[in-house]
Design a protein around this motif. Structure first.
Motif, PDB file in Angstrom:
ATOM      1  N   PRO A   1      62.965 114.467 -38.733  1.00 54.37           N
ATOM      2  CA  PRO A   1      64.188 115.284 -38.659  1.00 54.37           C
ATOM      3  C   PRO A   1      64.038 116.564 -37.837  1.00 54.37           C
ATOM      4  N   HIS A   2      62.893 117.236 -37.949  1.00 57.26           N
ATOM      5  CA  HIS A   2      62.736 118.486 -37.204  1.00 57.26           C
ATOM      6  C   HIS A   2      62.718 118.233 -35.692  1.00 57.26           C
ATOM      7  N   GLU A   3      62.175 117.103 -35.263  1.00 55.46           N
ATOM      8  CA  GLU A   3      62.160 116.777 -33.834  1.00 55.46           C
ATOM      9  C   GLU A   3      63.572 116.447 -33.342  1.00 55.46           C
ATOM     10  N   ILE A   4      64.322 115.723 -34.142  1.00 52.62           N
ATOM     11  CA  ILE A   4      65.704 115.403 -33.787  1.00 52.62           C
ATOM     12  C   ILE A   4      66.537 116.682 -33.728  1.00 52.62           C
ATOM     13  N   HIS A   5      66.345 117.565 -34.718  1.00 46.50           N
ATOM     14  CA  HIS A   5      67.087 118.831 -34.744  1.00 46.50           C
ATOM     15  C   HIS A   5      66.800 119.640 -33.483  1.00 46.50           C
ATOM     16  N   SER A   6      65.533 119.716 -33.117  1.00 41.75           N
ATOM     17  CA  SER A   6      65.153 120.474 -31.921  1.00 41.75           C
ATOM     18  C   SER A   6      65.768 119.841 -30.667  1.00 41.75           C
ATOM     19  N   LEU A   7      65.663 118.529 -30.557  1.00 47.19           N
ATOM     20  CA  LEU A   7      66.234 117.828 -29.406  1.00 47.19           C
ATOM     21  C   LEU A   7      67.739 118.061 -29.344  1.00 47.19           C
ATOM     22  N   TYR A   8      68.396 117.934 -30.478  1.00 51.33           N
ATOM     23  CA  TYR A   8      69.851 118.099 -30.545  1.00 51.33           C
ATOM     24  C   TYR A   8      70.251 119.528 -30.183  1.00 51.33           C
ATOM     25  N   SER A   9      69.598 120.502 -30.794  1.00 54.71           N
ATOM     26  CA  SER A   9      69.996 121.897 -30.571  1.00 54.71           C
ATOM     27  C   SER A   9      69.741 122.344 -29.132  1.00 54.71           C
ATOM     28  N   HIS A  10      68.730 121.792 -28.493  1.00 50.84           N
ATOM     29  CA  HIS A  10      68.427 122.189 -27.117  1.00 50.84           C
ATOM     30  C   HIS A  10      69.237 121.434 -26.064  1.00 50.84           C
ATOM     31  N   HIS A  11      69.697 120.226 -26.376  1.00 48.25           N
ATOM     32  CA  HIS A  11      70.271 119.401 -25.310  1.00 48.25           C
ATOM     33  C   HIS A  11      71.659 118.828 -25.590  1.00 48.25           C
ATOM     34  N   HIS A  12      72.183 118.983 -26.801  1.00 43.99           N
ATOM     35  CA  HIS A  12      73.477 118.368 -27.096  1.00 43.99           C
ATOM     36  C   HIS A  12      74.592 118.898 -26.190  1.00 43.99           C
ATOM     37  N   GLY A  13      74.657 120.203 -26.013  1.00 45.19           N
ATOM     38  CA  GLY A  13      75.708 120.782 -25.160  1.00 45.19           C
ATOM     39  C   GLY A  13      75.643 120.245 -23.745  1.00 45.19           C
ATOM     40  N   TRP A  14      74.436 120.171 -23.211  1.00 48.54           N
ATOM     41  CA  TRP A  14      74.264 119.635 -21.863  1.00 48.54           C
ATOM     42  C   TRP A  14      74.689 118.166 -21.798  1.00 48.54           C
ATOM     43  N   LEU A  15      74.230 117.351 -22.775  1.00 51.84           N
ATOM     44  CA  LEU A  15      74.555 115.921 -22.771  1.00 51.84           C
ATOM     45  C   LEU A  15      76.057 115.705 -22.916  1.00 51.84           C
ATOM     46  N   TYR A  16      76.667 116.428 -23.837  1.00 56.55           N
ATOM     47  CA  TYR A  16      78.114 116.308 -24.031  1.00 56.55           C
ATOM     48  C   TYR A  16      78.857 116.665 -22.742  1.00 56.55           C
ATOM     49  N   GLY A  17      78.457 117.749 -22.084  1.00 52.66           N
ATOM     50  CA  GLY A  17      79.091 118.154 -20.820  1.00 52.66           C
ATOM     51  C   GLY A  17      78.919 117.104 -19.734  1.00 52.66           C
ATOM     52  N   TRP A  18      77.726 116.554 -19.659  1.00 51.77           N
ATOM     53  CA  TRP A  18      77.455 115.522 -18.647  1.00 51.77           C
ATOM     54  C   TRP A  18      78.333 114.295 -18.901  1.00 51.77           C
ATOM     55  N   LEU A  19      78.422 113.888 -20.164  1.00 49.90           N
ATOM     56  CA  LEU A  19      79.243 112.722 -20.509  1.00 49.90           C
ATOM     57  C   LEU A  19      80.727 113.007 -20.296  1.00 49.90           C
ATOM     58  N   ARG A  20      81.178 114.198 -20.663  1.00 55.71           N
ATOM     59  CA  ARG A  20      82.591 114.555 -20.485  1.00 55.71           C
ATOM     60  C   ARG A  20      82.969 114.523 -19.014  1.00 55.71           C
ATOM     61  N   LYS A  21      82.101 115.037 -18.174  1.00 57.23           N
ATOM     62  CA  LYS A  21      82.368 115.030 -16.733  1.00 57.23           C
ATOM     63  C   LYS A  21      82.397 113.595 -16.203  1.00 57.23           C
ATOM     64  N   ARG A  22      81.482 112.790 -16.670  1.00 54.13           N
ATOM     65  CA  ARG A  22      81.382 111.406 -16.196  1.00 54.13           C
ATOM     66  C   ARG A  22      82.532 110.538 -16.710  1.00 54.13           C
ATOM     67  N   LEU A  23      82.947 110.741 -17.967  1.00 51.67           N
ATOM     68  CA  LEU A  23      83.963 109.899 -18.591  1.00 51.67           C
ATOM     69  C   LEU A  23      85.371 110.460 -18.459  1.00 51.67           C
ATOM     70  N   GLY A  24      85.489 111.777 -18.269  1.00 53.31           N
ATOM     71  CA  GLY A  24      86.802 112.387 -18.171  1.00 53.31           C
ATOM     72  C   GLY A  24      87.548 112.442 -19.494  1.00 53.31           C
ATOM     73  N   CYS A  25      86.832 112.306 -20.587  1.00 54.64           N
ATOM     74  CA  CYS A  25      87.472 112.290 -21.914  1.00 54.64           C
ATOM     75  C   CYS A  25      86.515 112.927 -22.919  1.00 54.64           C
ATOM     76  N   SER A  26      86.969 114.013 -23.526  1.00 51.68           N
ATOM     77  CA  SER A  26      86.087 114.722 -24.454  1.00 51.68           C
ATOM     78  C   SER A  26      85.804 113.904 -25.712  1.00 51.68           C
ATOM     79  N   ASP A  27      86.780 113.105 -26.170  1.00 48.34           N
ATOM     80  CA  ASP A  27      86.549 112.289 -27.362  1.00 48.34           C
ATOM     81  C   ASP A  27      85.487 111.216 -27.124  1.00 48.34           C
ATOM     82  N   ASN A  28      85.597 110.503 -25.994  1.00 49.31           N
ATOM     83  CA  ASN A  28      84.592 109.485 -25.663  1.00 49.31           C
ATOM     84  C   ASN A  28      83.228 110.119 -25.440  1.00 49.31           C
TER      85      ASN A  28
END
Length: 172
Positions: free
Chosen positions: A9-36
């Motif tokens: 869990p601590h490794e997942i938490h660290s990965l999530y807290s450091h990269h979730h915003g970036w991943l979400y932004g990358w996916l939103r730009k690629r998909l054009g849909c914030s929900d997807n």
């Protein structure tokens, strides 16, 4: 069924807290849909969690992007299959229209068959598609692909066995 070994869990938490915003932004730009984008970002971390492994810090974004790209491709393929199925249903008389539950089951089966066919060697997949969708005889397929009719038979057996297996059939 073997137990699923989850990543710490601590490794997942660290990965999530450091990269979730970036991943979400990358996916939103690629998909054009914030929900997807939110759904696929969630699914990406779920895959990491269930895999039992987290990437080294210097490879985190590349690892997450690789998983996310695969999920984007899977989503696109599923939508193409769903659209083709829905277009076919338009031509059915209303009395024969499947229920919502039946449509969901058919779409799931079609998606699993698509994945099974995609996992086959290209010649095996092409043989199956020429037979089932173009209606070619084994002789015509053999001529078109430059292979023996016996090879066409072997390819068809592999393809049909793979399709049957993903639908829960016993091949023996």
């Amino acid at each position: 069924m073997p137990a699923v070994e989850l990543a710490p869990p601590h490794e997942i938490h660290s990965l999530y807290s450091h990269h979730h915003g970036w991943l979400y932004g990358w996916l939103r730009k690629r998909l054009g849909c914030s929900d997807n984008a939110a759904d696929l970002a969630h699914d990406t971390y779920l895959r990491v969690l269930v895999s039992g492994r987290t990437p080294p810090p210097d490879q985190s974004r590349a690892h997450l992007m690789q998983i996310a790209k695969g999920l984007v491709v899977d989503q696109h393929r599923r939508r193409v299959i769903e659209q083709a199925y829905l277009e076919m249903l338009v031509h059915q008389p209303p009395a024969l229209a499947p229920s919502v539950e039946e449509r969901a089951l058919v779409l799931e089966a079609l998606t699993r068959i698509d994945a099974a066919l995609d996992a086959l060697a290209p010649k095996v997949r092409e043989t199956f598609l020429l037979s089932q969708f173009d209606g070619l005889t084994y002789s015509a397929i053999a001529e078109q692909l430059g292979i023996a009719v016996a090879t066409v038979r072997k390819h068809m057996l592999k393809a049909v066995t793979a399709c049957f297996a993903v639908l829960g059939g016993d091949t023996h």
